[in-house]
Write an enzyme that holds these catalytic residues in place. Structure first.
Site, mmCIF file in Angstrom:
data_model
loop_
_atom_site.group_PDB
_atom_site.id
_atom_site.type_symbol
_atom_site.label_atom_id
_atom_site.label_comp_id
_atom_site.label_asym_id
_atom_site.label_seq_id
_atom_site.Cartn_x
_atom_site.Cartn_y
_atom_site.Cartn_z
ATOM 1 N N SER A 143 0.860 -1.191 0.000
ATOM 2 C CA SER A 143 0.000 0.000 0.000
ATOM 3 C C SER A 143 0.889 1.231 0.000
ATOM 4 O O SER A 143 2.051 1.172 0.431
ATOM 5 C CB SER A 143 -0.887 0.011 1.255
ATOM 6 N N TYR A 156 -2.474 -0.953 10.520
ATOM 7 C CA TYR A 156 -2.377 -1.204 9.083
ATOM 8 C C TYR A 156 -1.063 -0.653 8.526
ATOM 9 O O TYR A 156 -0.353 -1.340 7.782
ATOM 10 C CB TYR A 156 -3.570 -0.553 8.379
#
Length: 255
Positions: A143, A156
């Protein structure tokens, strides 16, 4: 077909980016092992799309947050489909929680799926390649948040930052075996996980203001990059992250 006669295992490939990757690899000629936590309509839909392209495919249910399941997944994939060539660590999750309210169980769940799973899947896959004296490709779906802070999603970001360093270390250790290891780092992609955002015009507009390309990404945008990294054309690329974000990473600001 650049991936003709290759066999790819794509985790979390029953929907969203994972499905897009599986279908794109099939278009390039690969046979597929589809994975999710359980069989169901979404898994069957991915299988159908791959098989319509004339490729072999199977589905194996496994929770990649459990080490024993990671090892079983690789073993069963080989047993059903034959020697593997490509591993795409795509499965992932995120939890919205302010740091001061974060709970241990949620932290553990995110790190288990997003970081521990890729670690032990890559290990099982690399051992398989070593034992069969073959090279291969490991591609992790990371990401932009391996670089970019994301308030209220600290676990995350920790998992994706760890995935970046995992990729770099494995690229060095596994290069002598002919195994390349790379990340793709999507930005804002239109998938089921972002469905609520798409339905909120004000929030969507603020996000699009941060994306120079002026649109959300699509699963195919990520899938094309994965297909390239899986191909022979990328045989000299290892230890790097390919960012797929329409320019968001270098233009983002909190509002």
């Amino acid at each position: 077909m650049k991936l003709q006669n290759r066999i790819a295992l794509v985790t979390g490939s029953t929907q969203g980016i994972g499905r897009g990757i599986a279908v794109r690899l099939a278009e390039a000629g690969a046979d597929l092992v589809i994975n999710g936590r359980e069989d169901g309509e979404e898994a069957q839909e991915t299988l159908e799309q791959v098989r319509k392209l004339g490729r072999r495919a199977c589905f194996i249910a496994a929770d990649v947050g459990v080490v024993a399941e990671c090892r079983r997944l690789v073993n069963e994939a080989v047993a059903q489909m034959g020697p593997l060539d490509i591993l795409v660590n795509n499965a992932g999750l995120q939890k919205h929680r302010p740091f001061l309210d974060a709970e241990e169980a949620e932290y553990d769940q995110v790190l288990e799926v997003n970081l521990r799973g890729p670690f032990f899947l890559a290990q099982a896959f690399a051992r398989h390649l070593r034992d069969s004296n073959r090279g291969g490709r490991i591609i992790n779906n990371s990401s932009v948040h391996e670089e970019l802070p994301f308030p209220n999603f600290t676990s995350y970001c920790v998992s994706k930052g760890g995935l970046k360093m995992l990729m770099r270390n494995l690229a060095i250790e596994l290069a002598p075996l002919g195994i390349t290891v790379n990340n793709v780092a999507p930005g804002a992609i239109e998938t089921p996980i972002n469905s609520s955002l798409v339905k909120q015009p004000d929030k969507l507009e603020r996000l699009l203001e941060n994306i120079p390309a002026g649109r959300l990404g699509q699963p195919r945008d990520v899938a094309g990059a994965v297909a390239f990294l899986a191909s022979d054309e990328a045989s000299y690329i290892t230890g790097t992250t390919l960012v797929i974000d329409g320019g968001l990473l270098w233009n983002y600001s909190e509002q």
